[in-house]
Design an enzyme around this catalytic site. Sequence first.
Site, short mmCIF file in Angstrom:
data_model
loop_
_atom_site.label_atom_id
_atom_site.label_comp_id
_atom_site.label_asym_id
_atom_site.label_seq_id
_atom_site.Cartn_x
_atom_site.Cartn_y
_atom_site.Cartn_z
CB ILE A 19 -0.95 -0.02 1.21
CG1 ILE A 19 -2.02 -1.11 1.00
CG2 ILE A 19 -1.61 1.34 1.43
CD1 ILE A 19 -2.82 -1.42 2.24
NE ARG A 39 12.18 -3.64 9.36
CZ ARG A 39 10.89 -3.98 9.44
NH1 ARG A 39 10.32 -4.60 8.41
NH2 ARG A 39 10.18 -3.72 10.50
CD GLU A 64 13.20 -1.86 12.52
OE1 GLU A 64 12.01 -1.66 12.83
OE2 GLU A 64 13.54 -2.65 11.62
CG ASN A 91 1.63 2.17 4.72
OD1 ASN A 91 0.54 1.62 4.57
ND2 ASN A 91 2.76 1.67 4.24
CG ASN A 95 -2.61 -9.30 11.23
OD1 ASN A 95 -2.37 -9.76 12.34
ND2 ASN A 95 -3.80 -9.37 10.67
CB SER A 142 -6.30 -3.08 9.65
OG SER A 142 -6.91 -4.35 9.50
CE1 TYR A 155 -1.73 -4.58 11.65
CE2 TYR A 155 -3.80 -5.75 11.26
CZ TYR A 155 -2.81 -4.88 10.83
OH TYR A 155 -2.91 -4.28 9.59
CD GLU A 187 -9.79 -9.49 3.77
OE1 GLU A 187 -8.66 -9.90 3.47
OE2 GLU A 187 -10.29 -9.62 4.91
CB THR A 190 -0.02 -5.94 0.22
OG1 THR A 190 -0.18 -6.71 1.42
CG2 THR A 190 -1.04 -4.81 0.18
#
Length: 261
Positions: A19, A39, A64, A91, A95, A142, A155, A187, A190
Amino acid sequence: MDLQLKDKVIIVTGGAKGIGEGIVRQLANEGAVPVIVGRKEADNLKLVNEITGKGQQAFQVVAELTQPESAEETISAIVSTFGRIDGLVNNAGVNDGVGLENGSYEAFVESLHKNVIHYYLMAQHALPYLKKTKGVILNIGSKVADTGQGGTSAYAASNGARNALTREWAVELLPYGIRVNAVIVAECYTPLYQTWINSLPDSEKKLEAITAKIPLEQRMTTAEEIANAAVFLLSPRSSHTTGQLIYIDGGYVHLDRAINS
């Protein structure tokens, strides 16, 4: 439609893939300067080089974000290069399946660092510069905060916090003309989603079962569709929109999936 984003410096955490990558590409298409924060330098540079090779603008910072000090270092690096920040897209996250039964204190806290603490820290350190530009904050969230999923307490908690912070910041930052919104994803296919699907037994049938329950066209949302909404919310064209949770999900959360049966 000109979204009036030319030369606007907009940070996208986790911007090298999925995303985040979609948002970065759309920002570049609009003439903005997306700054990828990720990262892995190789992943960051691959996308930056592709974008700049087309005559568009992009920049990257290796960070990081699970390390609290990295947020301040990232903002300092961006400001030293550009002297301004016009937008922040929070962003980055994963999960990671830290549940109630299988989790631990340490794993739960580690997941919060992966998924929500850096949202706060990036916004906090970017804030002095966003005040100067009347900038924009966009949080990516989410559907797990609304629907639950099972086996992913940390999450889910992080995404509930993302939603709450979106509205809290929208209130707190009203005096500065800073808008704060969130895009909520259900849904969306990705690379991380594909990795999760592939980890399941009978993965193809599982994917078919999931897509069959997405009301609009029984298909996954694309990263490009998320990006289109995100870039609009980052733009002056959405100048009177703040404190909103925008669901780009084909009706997954709010439409009764019994309509597909």
